[in-house]
Design a protein around this motif. Structure first.
Motif, PDB file in Angstrom:
ATOM      1  N   LEU A  12       0.830  -1.204   0.000  1.00 26.07           N
ATOM      2  CA  LEU A  12       0.000   0.000   0.000  1.00 26.07           C
ATOM      3  C   LEU A  12       0.867   1.258   0.000  1.00 26.07           C
ATOM      4  CD1 LEU A  12      -3.085  -0.015   2.361  1.00 26.07           C
ATOM      5  CD2 LEU A  12      -2.912   0.618  -0.059  1.00 26.07           C
ATOM      6  N   TYR A  13       1.875   1.213   0.890  1.00 26.97           N
ATOM      7  CA  TYR A  13       2.751   2.377   1.024  1.00 26.97           C
ATOM      8  C   TYR A  13       3.437   2.653  -0.323  1.00 26.97           C
ATOM      9  CZ  TYR A  13       6.828   5.156   1.987  1.00 26.97           C
ATOM     10  OH  TYR A  13       7.778   6.128   1.928  1.00 26.97           O
ATOM     11  N   ASP A  14       3.966   1.553  -0.994  1.00 26.22           N
ATOM     12  CA  ASP A  14       4.667   1.706  -2.274  1.00 26.22           C
ATOM     13  C   ASP A  14       3.775   2.319  -3.331  1.00 26.22           C
ATOM     14  OD1 ASP A  14       6.963  -1.097  -2.222  1.00 26.22           O
ATOM     15  OD2 ASP A  14       7.072   0.967  -1.456  1.00 26.22           O
ATOM     16  N   GLU A  21       5.410   9.994  -6.359  1.00 28.02           N
ATOM     17  CA  GLU A  21       6.618  10.167  -7.167  1.00 28.02           C
ATOM     18  C   GLU A  21       6.276  10.583  -8.591  1.00 28.02           C
ATOM     19  OE1 GLU A  21       9.600   6.884  -7.790  1.00 28.02           O
ATOM     20  OE2 GLU A  21       9.877   7.335  -5.655  1.00 28.02           O
ATOM     21  N   ASN A  22       5.242   9.909  -9.139  1.00 26.30           N
ATOM     22  CA  ASN A  22       4.808  10.224 -10.503  1.00 26.30           C
ATOM     23  C   ASN A  22       4.355  11.660 -10.637  1.00 26.30           C
ATOM     24  OD1 ASN A  22       5.307   8.083 -12.070  1.00 26.30           O
ATOM     25  ND2 ASN A  22       3.354   7.035 -11.643  1.00 26.30           N
ATOM     26  N   SER A  23       3.532  12.086  -9.678  1.00 25.84           N
ATOM     27  CA  SER A  23       3.034  13.461  -9.829  1.00 25.84           C
ATOM     28  C   SER A  23       4.140  14.476  -9.569  1.00 25.84           C
ATOM     29  CB  SER A  23       1.798  13.725  -8.963  1.00 25.84           C
ATOM     30  OG  SER A  23       1.996  13.178  -7.705  1.00 25.84           O
ATOM     31  N   LEU A  24       5.088  14.075  -8.705  1.00 22.65           N
ATOM     32  CA  LEU A  24       6.232  14.961  -8.448  1.00 22.65           C
ATOM     33  C   LEU A  24       7.055  15.117  -9.733  1.00 22.65           C
ATOM     34  CD1 LEU A  24       7.439  16.423  -5.985  1.00 22.65           C
ATOM     35  CD2 LEU A  24       8.995  14.503  -5.724  1.00 22.65           C
TER      36      LEU A  24
END
Ligand code: ADP
Length: 369
Positions: A12-14, A21-24
């Motif tokens: 879940l955390y990943d 990460e993607n949106s960053l």
């Protein structure tokens, strides 16, 4: 030890982390002020950022799925593509300032471009190109080159006239026989200064010819002895204040060279040796050879050059700071031009020097066949 719940929470955390990460990453890519273009492995555009859209005038919708080839102006050197694919094929990024592309409106622009291959399991999945618009800098560089070359050309004509007038006056005063000894020295002085100015103007012209690749050399087979003789005949103009010794040179050794240009290098090294050493000291000119090459050298007992400065003295416009003003009459072009000339002869130029003891400049030429 993992329990089902810890595994569950890790997954879940990943997933959340991945999303963040993607949106960053998307935020970084879209907000970058440098244009960015991404293609898939088939070189089809899959992403461009707003800075890229501003630079090229195309929207993402217009170029989606296209090959970046649509931007080519035809002016990027073929060499660029060769080197680019050579690097990418090895999975390595490639950086260059040689790219000239074309906007949607037909106008051209220069970019500093780095293309990174993004690999997974040793297969390239994407190509990411990060660009930097350098059109203005390239334009200013071009302007500088054109200005220098045009200014130097324009200066040549009045200098030739001045030279003729000065020489005429020297001859006339000589004919009138010692009546005006002081005048004679003045005219000789003018003559010398005109020569110095001409050398500086020629340096600027040569330097811009090297930059634009327009300097052509006339190669011929010539013995090193003959090369040294040419310099010997002219050296008194540059070195009547010093003791110049010419070592014995073999008449057998020949190189394939442009004699005028090698003479220019030698005279440049000797006139530097004169300028950067006390009058009355010795300057030695000679050649050391082996079965493959001939190394010319010019040795002085002058001020020497620090280790730090030795790294830069062959760079364009470089001059060592804190050197007495009187000796600094050039633009820091002499050694740069010498290096370029020797490079064109497939040779090598270098210096060995100790501060306060003196310097020896060497240049090595391959023996002629
Ligand atoms: P310029 O002499 O016109 O400044 P050069 O390219 O000929 O330009 O030389 C670059 C610098 O290297 C000079 O400014 C000088 O400080 C140093 N240099 C060159 N030759 C010698 C020498 N024989 N002895 C000491 N310093 C030297």
């Amino acid at each position: 030890m993992y329990t089902p719940s810890t595994i569950h929470s890790t997954v879940l955390y990943d997933a959340t982390a991945l999303e963040t990460e993607n949106s960053l990453l998307r935020l970084i890519l879209t907000s970058s002020s440098d244009p960015i273009l991404i293609t898939n492995a088939d070189a089809k555009i899959i992403f461009v950022n707003p800075a890229w859209e501003v630079l090229t005038g195309y929207t993402f919708e217009e170029v989606k799925g296209e090959n970046p080839r649509i931007l080519q102006s035809g002016k990027t050197p073929q060499q660029y593509y060769k080197q680019l694919w050579h690097s990418l094929a090895k999975g390595e990024p490639f950086t260059s300032e040689a790219v000239i592309d074309r906007r949607k409106d037909g106008s051209e622009y220069h970019i500093h471009s780095t293309i990174y291959p993004v690999q997974k399991d040793e297969r390239t999945m994407y190509y990411v190109q990060i660009q930097h618009d350098i059109t203005k800098r390239k334009y200013l560089e071009e302007l500088r080159k054109e200005f220098l070359s045009a200014a130097a050309h324009e200066l040549k004509t009045p200098l030739t006239v001045l030279k003729l007038l000065a020489q005429g006056q020297v001859a006339r005063t000589q004919k009138n026989g010692g009546t005006a000894q002081s005048k004679m020295t003045e005219f000789e002085f003018i003559d010398q200064e005109v020569d110095r100015l001409s050398r500086m103007v020629n340096d600027i012209l040569d330097s811009s010819r090297f930059e634009t690749g327009k300097l052509s050399l006339q190669f011929e087979r010539i013995t090193v002895d003959n090369l040294i003789k040419r310099v010997k005949e002219k050296i008194h103009i540059y070195a009547n204040s010093h003791v110049v010794i010419f070592d014995e040179v073999s008449q057998e050794i020949a190189v394939t060279a442009d004699p005028d240009r090698i003479e220019q290098v030698l005279i440049n090294l000797v006139s530097n040796a004169v300028r950067y050493s006390e009058s009355g000291t010795t300057i030695t000119v000679g050649v050391i050879s082996d079965s493959k090459s001939a190394s010319f050298f010019v040795k002085d007992e002058g001020i020497g050059i620090t280790k730090a400065a030795q790294k830069h003295i062959f760079d364009r416009y470089y001059q060592v700071k804190n050197v007495q003003k009187r000796s600094r009459v050039g633009f820091g072009l002499g050694l740069y031009i010498s290096k370029e000339i020797i490079k064109r002869h497939k040779g090598k130029i270098w210096v060995e020097s100790k501060v306060g003891k003196g310097s020896t400049f060497y240049f090595k030429l391959p023996l002629g066949t």
